[in-house]
Write a protein that holds these residues in place. Sequence first.
Motif, mmCIF file in Angstrom:
data_model
loop_
_atom_site.group_PDB
_atom_site.id
_atom_site.type_symbol
_atom_site.label_atom_id
_atom_site.label_comp_id
_atom_site.label_asym_id
_atom_site.label_seq_id
_atom_site.Cartn_x
_atom_site.Cartn_y
_atom_site.Cartn_z
ATOM 1 N N ILE A 1 2.944 -12.628 -20.437
ATOM 2 C CA ILE A 1 3.756 -11.862 -19.709
ATOM 3 C C ILE A 1 4.022 -12.156 -18.441
ATOM 4 C CG2 ILE A 1 4.256 -9.242 -19.179
ATOM 5 C CD1 ILE A 1 3.385 -8.838 -21.890
ATOM 6 N N ILE A 2 2.874 -12.180 -17.594
ATOM 7 C CA ILE A 2 2.781 -12.407 -16.160
ATOM 8 C C ILE A 2 3.350 -13.698 -15.708
ATOM 9 C CG2 ILE A 2 1.243 -12.922 -14.211
ATOM 10 C CD1 ILE A 2 -0.651 -10.940 -15.411
ATOM 11 N N SER A 3 3.309 -14.716 -16.632
ATOM 12 C CA SER A 3 3.869 -16.073 -16.107
ATOM 13 C C SER A 3 5.428 -15.956 -16.653
ATOM 14 C CB SER A 3 3.413 -17.038 -17.141
ATOM 15 O OG SER A 3 3.849 -18.413 -17.230
ATOM 16 N N CYS A 4 5.907 -15.300 -17.453
ATOM 17 C CA CYS A 4 7.214 -15.321 -17.905
ATOM 18 C C CYS A 4 8.026 -14.332 -16.703
ATOM 19 C CB CYS A 4 7.408 -14.471 -19.082
ATOM 20 S SG CYS A 4 7.299 -15.648 -20.557
ATOM 21 N N SER A 5 7.178 -13.326 -16.188
ATOM 22 C CA SER A 5 7.756 -12.581 -15.314
ATOM 23 C C SER A 5 7.796 -13.284 -13.726
ATOM 24 C CB SER A 5 7.106 -11.015 -15.172
ATOM 25 O OG SER A 5 5.667 -11.273 -14.715
ATOM 26 N N PHE A 6 6.818 -14.077 -13.607
ATOM 27 C CA PHE A 6 7.033 -14.925 -12.397
ATOM 28 C C PHE A 6 8.260 -15.970 -12.416
ATOM 29 C CE2 PHE A 6 2.448 -14.165 -10.558
ATOM 30 C CZ PHE A 6 2.630 -13.036 -10.184
ATOM 31 N N SER A 7 8.224 -16.386 -13.488
ATOM 32 C CA SER A 7 9.476 -17.374 -13.707
ATOM 33 C C SER A 7 10.790 -16.645 -13.740
ATOM 34 C CB SER A 7 9.158 -18.224 -14.833
ATOM 35 O OG SER A 7 9.316 -17.283 -16.077
ATOM 36 N N PHE A 8 10.897 -15.776 -14.253
ATOM 37 C CA PHE A 8 12.225 -14.966 -14.146
ATOM 38 C C PHE A 8 12.457 -14.578 -12.494
ATOM 39 C CE2 PHE A 8 12.104 -13.850 -18.764
ATOM 40 C CZ PHE A 8 13.384 -14.491 -19.078
ATOM 41 N N LEU A 9 11.467 -14.119 -11.825
ATOM 42 C CA LEU A 9 11.555 -13.785 -10.522
ATOM 43 C C LEU A 9 11.823 -14.948 -9.537
ATOM 44 C CD1 LEU A 9 9.017 -10.778 -10.265
ATOM 45 C CD2 LEU A 9 11.542 -10.807 -10.692
ATOM 46 N N SER B 1 3.893 -19.651 -11.547
ATOM 47 C CA SER B 1 4.083 -19.351 -12.811
ATOM 48 C C SER B 1 3.621 -20.471 -13.581
ATOM 49 C CB SER B 1 5.503 -19.014 -13.196
ATOM 50 O OG SER B 1 5.755 -18.871 -14.505
ATOM 51 N N PHE B 2 4.028 -21.819 -13.163
ATOM 52 C CA PHE B 2 3.664 -22.964 -13.853
ATOM 53 C C PHE B 2 2.134 -23.080 -13.911
ATOM 54 C CE2 PHE B 2 3.029 -27.399 -14.310
ATOM 55 C CZ PHE B 2 3.531 -28.088 -15.524
ATOM 56 N N VAL B 3 1.352 -23.103 -12.844
ATOM 57 C CA VAL B 3 -0.062 -23.175 -12.743
ATOM 58 C C VAL B 3 -0.585 -22.137 -13.518
ATOM 59 C CG1 VAL B 3 -1.987 -22.769 -11.232
ATOM 60 C CG2 VAL B 3 -0.033 -24.216 -10.447
ATOM 61 N N PHE B 4 0.034 -20.931 -13.738
ATOM 62 C CA PHE B 4 -0.718 -19.858 -14.362
ATOM 63 C C PHE B 4 -0.387 -20.143 -16.031
ATOM 64 C CE2 PHE B 4 -1.191 -15.442 -15.738
ATOM 65 C CZ PHE B 4 -2.026 -15.052 -15.085
ATOM 66 N N ILE B 5 0.460 -20.628 -16.478
ATOM 67 C CA ILE B 5 0.721 -21.002 -17.782
ATOM 68 C C ILE B 5 0.034 -22.121 -18.066
ATOM 69 C CG2 ILE B 5 2.780 -22.377 -17.914
ATOM 70 C CD1 ILE B 5 2.218 -19.658 -20.338
ATOM 71 N N ILE B 6 -0.379 -22.849 -17.498
ATOM 72 C CA ILE B 6 -1.337 -24.245 -17.771
ATOM 73 C C ILE B 6 -2.779 -23.742 -17.740
ATOM 74 C CG2 ILE B 6 -2.431 -26.277 -16.614
ATOM 75 C CD1 ILE B 6 0.361 -26.806 -17.707
ATOM 76 N N ARG C 1 11.368 -23.418 -12.223
ATOM 77 C CA ARG C 1 11.587 -22.117 -13.077
ATOM 78 C C ARG C 1 11.806 -22.544 -14.474
ATOM 79 N NH1 ARG C 1 16.311 -17.872 -12.073
ATOM 80 N NH2 ARG C 1 15.894 -16.570 -14.027
ATOM 81 N N LYS C 2 12.773 -23.748 -14.611
ATOM 82 C CA LYS C 2 12.877 -24.125 -15.986
ATOM 83 C C LYS C 2 11.784 -24.886 -16.549
ATOM 84 C CE LYS C 2 17.489 -26.202 -14.808
ATOM 85 N NZ LYS C 2 18.264 -27.168 -14.602
ATOM 86 N N LEU C 3 10.696 -25.285 -16.042
ATOM 87 C CA LEU C 3 9.481 -25.745 -16.632
ATOM 88 C C LEU C 3 8.711 -24.609 -17.012
ATOM 89 C CD1 LEU C 3 8.230 -28.800 -14.409
ATOM 90 C CD2 LEU C 3 8.900 -29.067 -16.710
ATOM 91 N N ALA C 4 8.370 -23.590 -15.937
ATOM 92 C CA ALA C 4 7.557 -22.655 -16.362
ATOM 93 C C ALA C 4 8.072 -21.617 -17.400
ATOM 94 C CB ALA C 4 7.475 -21.956 -14.920
ATOM 95 N N LEU C 5 9.372 -21.133 -17.297
ATOM 96 C CA LEU C 5 9.881 -20.476 -18.312
ATOM 97 C C LEU C 5 9.931 -21.252 -19.674
ATOM 98 C CD1 LEU C 5 11.158 -17.859 -18.644
ATOM 99 C CD2 LEU C 5 13.505 -18.878 -18.286
ATOM 100 N N GLY C 6 10.385 -22.565 -19.832
ATOM 101 C CA GLY C 6 10.374 -23.044 -21.162
ATOM 102 C C GLY C 6 8.821 -22.959 -21.676
ATOM 103 N N LEU C 7 8.077 -23.592 -20.823
ATOM 104 C CA LEU C 7 6.581 -23.480 -21.435
ATOM 105 C C LEU C 7 5.973 -22.297 -21.699
ATOM 106 C CD1 LEU C 7 4.761 -25.981 -21.883
ATOM 107 C CD2 LEU C 7 3.741 -25.471 -19.314
ATOM 108 N N SER C 8 6.422 -21.268 -20.949
ATOM 109 C CA SER C 8 6.004 -19.603 -21.254
ATOM 110 C C SER C 8 6.360 -19.244 -22.588
ATOM 111 C CB SER C 8 6.540 -18.727 -20.132
ATOM 112 O OG SER C 8 5.737 -19.239 -19.062
ATOM 113 N N ILE C 9 7.584 -19.568 -23.007
ATOM 114 C CA ILE C 9 8.434 -19.116 -24.178
ATOM 115 C C ILE C 9 7.765 -19.916 -25.259
ATOM 116 C CG2 ILE C 9 10.474 -19.197 -25.362
ATOM 117 C CD1 ILE C 9 11.986 -18.614 -22.875
ATOM 118 N N PHE C 10 7.357 -21.429 -25.141
ATOM 119 C CA PHE C 10 6.994 -22.240 -26.073
ATOM 120 C C PHE C 10 5.365 -21.461 -26.452
ATOM 121 C CE2 PHE C 10 4.218 -25.542 -27.451
ATOM 122 C CZ PHE C 10 4.770 -26.120 -28.313
ATOM 123 N N VAL C 11 4.440 -21.381 -25.402
ATOM 124 C CA VAL C 11 3.221 -20.855 -25.605
ATOM 125 C C VAL C 11 3.378 -19.441 -26.408
ATOM 126 C CG1 VAL C 11 1.226 -19.903 -24.346
ATOM 127 C CG2 VAL C 11 2.161 -22.260 -23.764
ATOM 128 N N GLY C 12 4.387 -18.566 -25.872
ATOM 129 C CA GLY C 12 4.373 -17.129 -26.460
ATOM 130 C C GLY C 12 4.659 -17.308 -27.815
#
Length: 89
Positions: free
Chosen positions: A44-52, A9-14, A59-70
Motif C-alpha cells: 500500500i505504501i509503495s503504491c501510494s508513493f508511486s501514485f503521488l 517507491s521503487f526501492v521500497f517495493i524492492i 513512476r511506471k516501474l514502481a507502479l507496475g512492480l507494486s501492482i505485480f507484487v500485490g
Amino acid sequence: MKKYLGVISFVFIILVICFLAAHITRVIETGVTTFRVLMICGIIISCSFSFLSEKGLWRKLALGLSIFVGLFYFIAFELMRLVFQGNGF
C-alpha cells in the motif's frame, strides 16, 4: 520531494520483494500476522508513493512492480489461504 517519490517507491517495493523472498526461503521466521501486516502495508505504501510521484520512468516501474507484487501476494497467499484453510496452509 515529489520528484524523488518514484525512486523511493521503487526501492521500497524492492525491499518488500526481498522480505517476501526471505520469508519464502525461511531465512526470516515471522509469524503469520506479522508477515501479512508487513506485506500489505509495504504494498500500500509503495503504491501510494508511486501514485503521488511525478510522471516518468520511475513512476511506471514502481507502479507496475507494486501492482505485480500485490497481485502475486493476493493470489499466492491470501487466496490460497482461503481455499486451503484448515489444511495446515
